[in-house]
Design a protein around this motif. Structure first.
Motif, PDB file in Angstrom:
ATOM      1  N   ARG A   1       0.845  -1.199   0.000  1.00  0.00           N
ATOM      2  CA  ARG A   1       0.000   0.000   0.000  1.00  0.00           C
ATOM      3  C   ARG A   1       0.879   1.248   0.000  1.00  0.00           C
ATOM      4  NH1 ARG A   1      -5.303  -0.902   0.744  1.00  0.00           N
ATOM      5  NH2 ARG A   1      -5.652   1.288   1.089  1.00  0.00           N
ATOM      6  N   PRO A   2       1.451   1.593  -1.149  1.00  0.00           N
ATOM      7  CA  PRO A   2       2.336   2.760  -1.190  1.00  0.00           C
ATOM      8  C   PRO A   2       1.558   4.073  -1.185  1.00  0.00           C
ATOM      9  CG  PRO A   2       2.111   1.858  -3.371  1.00  0.00           C
ATOM     10  CD  PRO A   2       1.381   0.930  -2.442  1.00  0.00           C
ATOM     11  N   VAL A   3       2.239   5.137  -0.782  1.00  0.00           N
ATOM     12  CA  VAL A   3       1.669   6.482  -0.828  1.00  0.00           C
ATOM     13  C   VAL A   3       1.806   6.981  -2.260  1.00  0.00           C
ATOM     14  CG1 VAL A   3       1.918   8.841   0.004  1.00  0.00           C
ATOM     15  CG2 VAL A   3       2.252   6.930   1.563  1.00  0.00           C
ATOM     16  N   VAL A   4       0.700   7.474  -2.845  1.00  0.00           N
ATOM     17  CA  VAL A   4       0.719   7.975  -4.219  1.00  0.00           C
ATOM     18  C   VAL A   4       0.219   9.412  -4.238  1.00  0.00           C
ATOM     19  CG1 VAL A   4       0.436   5.711  -5.296  1.00  0.00           C
ATOM     20  CG2 VAL A   4      -1.564   7.053  -4.729  1.00  0.00           C
ATOM     21  N   THR A   5       0.680  10.165  -5.226  1.00  0.00           N
ATOM     22  CA  THR A   5       0.256  11.544  -5.431  1.00  0.00           C
ATOM     23  C   THR A   5      -0.681  11.590  -6.621  1.00  0.00           C
ATOM     24  OG1 THR A   5       2.375  12.325  -4.597  1.00  0.00           O
ATOM     25  CG2 THR A   5       1.047  13.895  -5.818  1.00  0.00           C
ATOM     26  N   LEU A   6      -1.843  12.218  -6.447  1.00  0.00           N
ATOM     27  CA  LEU A   6      -2.807  12.389  -7.529  1.00  0.00           C
ATOM     28  C   LEU A   6      -2.739  13.835  -7.991  1.00  0.00           C
ATOM     29  CD1 LEU A   6      -5.823  10.483  -5.960  1.00  0.00           C
ATOM     30  CD2 LEU A   6      -4.219   9.618  -7.642  1.00  0.00           C
ATOM     31  N   ARG A   7      -2.305  14.070  -9.236  1.00  0.00           N
ATOM     32  CA  ARG A   7      -2.170  15.419  -9.791  1.00  0.00           C
ATOM     33  C   ARG A   7      -3.365  15.750 -10.675  1.00  0.00           C
ATOM     34  NH1 ARG A   7       1.549  18.230  -7.543  1.00  0.00           N
ATOM     35  NH2 ARG A   7       3.484  17.168  -7.159  1.00  0.00           N
ATOM     36  N   SER A   8      -3.786  16.995 -10.638  1.00  0.00           N
ATOM     37  CA  SER A   8      -4.928  17.455 -11.423  1.00  0.00           C
ATOM     38  C   SER A   8      -4.576  17.489 -12.911  1.00  0.00           C
ATOM     39  CB  SER A   8      -5.335  18.849 -10.962  1.00  0.00           C
ATOM     40  OG  SER A   8      -6.327  19.375 -11.810  1.00  0.00           O
ATOM     41  N   THR A   9      -5.524  17.073 -13.748  1.00  0.00           N
ATOM     42  CA  THR A   9      -5.326  17.145 -15.194  1.00  0.00           C
ATOM     43  C   THR A   9      -5.731  18.514 -15.738  1.00  0.00           C
ATOM     44  OG1 THR A   9      -7.521  16.214 -15.593  1.00  0.00           O
ATOM     45  CG2 THR A   9      -5.676  14.671 -15.524  1.00  0.00           C
TER      46      THR A   9
ATOM     47  N   ARG B   1      -2.180  -4.650  -5.038  1.00  0.00           N
ATOM     48  CA  ARG B   1      -2.698  -5.958  -5.451  1.00  0.00           C
ATOM     49  C   ARG B   1      -4.018  -5.798  -6.216  1.00  0.00           C
ATOM     50  NH1 ARG B   1      -2.608  -9.691  -0.640  1.00  0.00           N
ATOM     51  NH2 ARG B   1      -0.390  -9.558  -1.062  1.00  0.00           N
ATOM     52  N   ASN B   2      -4.868  -4.866  -5.779  1.00  0.00           N
ATOM     53  CA  ASN B   2      -6.155  -4.648  -6.437  1.00  0.00           C
ATOM     54  C   ASN B   2      -6.055  -3.679  -7.612  1.00  0.00           C
ATOM     55  OD1 ASN B   2      -7.295  -6.284  -4.516  1.00  0.00           O
ATOM     56  ND2 ASN B   2      -7.993  -4.594  -3.247  1.00  0.00           N
ATOM     57  N   ASN B   3      -5.165  -2.676  -7.526  1.00  0.00           N
ATOM     58  CA  ASN B   3      -5.027  -1.643  -8.561  1.00  0.00           C
ATOM     59  C   ASN B   3      -3.573  -1.559  -9.013  1.00  0.00           C
ATOM     60  OD1 ASN B   3      -7.544  -1.267  -7.534  1.00  0.00           O
ATOM     61  ND2 ASN B   3      -7.295   0.857  -6.990  1.00  0.00           N
ATOM     62  N   PRO B   4      -3.114  -2.465  -9.863  1.00  0.00           N
ATOM     63  CA  PRO B   4      -1.710  -2.408 -10.288  1.00  0.00           C
ATOM     64  C   PRO B   4      -1.419  -1.262 -11.253  1.00  0.00           C
ATOM     65  CG  PRO B   4      -2.822  -4.194 -11.397  1.00  0.00           C
ATOM     66  CD  PRO B   4      -3.799  -3.624 -10.412  1.00  0.00           C
ATOM     67  N   ASP B   5      -2.436  -0.777 -11.970  1.00  0.00           N
ATOM     68  CA  ASP B   5      -2.247   0.305 -12.931  1.00  0.00           C
ATOM     69  C   ASP B   5      -2.282   1.646 -12.224  1.00  0.00           C
ATOM     70  OD1 ASP B   5      -2.242  -1.637 -14.910  1.00  0.00           O
ATOM     71  OD2 ASP B   5      -4.412  -1.484 -15.198  1.00  0.00           O
TER      72      ASP B   5
END
Length: 54
Positions: A7-15, A29-33
């Motif tokens: 469960r890594p920490v991810v950054t979501l950037r605005s498009t 495991r559930n969201n590899p993409d």
């Protein structure tokens, strides 16, 4: 809470190009993409897609 590679920490950037970002965690495991969520961008003043940045 123990940090793990599952469960890594991810950054979501605005498009919208405003530079606004959310920080969250995801289950690899559930969201590899790359994660894409539609969230509110307060700089743009509307809901836009946020994509996972590496």
């Amino acid at each position: 809470m123990a940090r793990s590679e599952l469960r890594p920490v991810v950054t979501l950037r605005s498009t919208a190009g405003t530079g606004f970002a959310y920080v969250t965690r995801k289950n690899r495991r559930n969201n590899p993409d790359r994660m894409v969520l539609r969230k509110f961008d307060p700089v743009a003043g509307r809901h836009v897609e946020f994509r996972e940045a590496r």
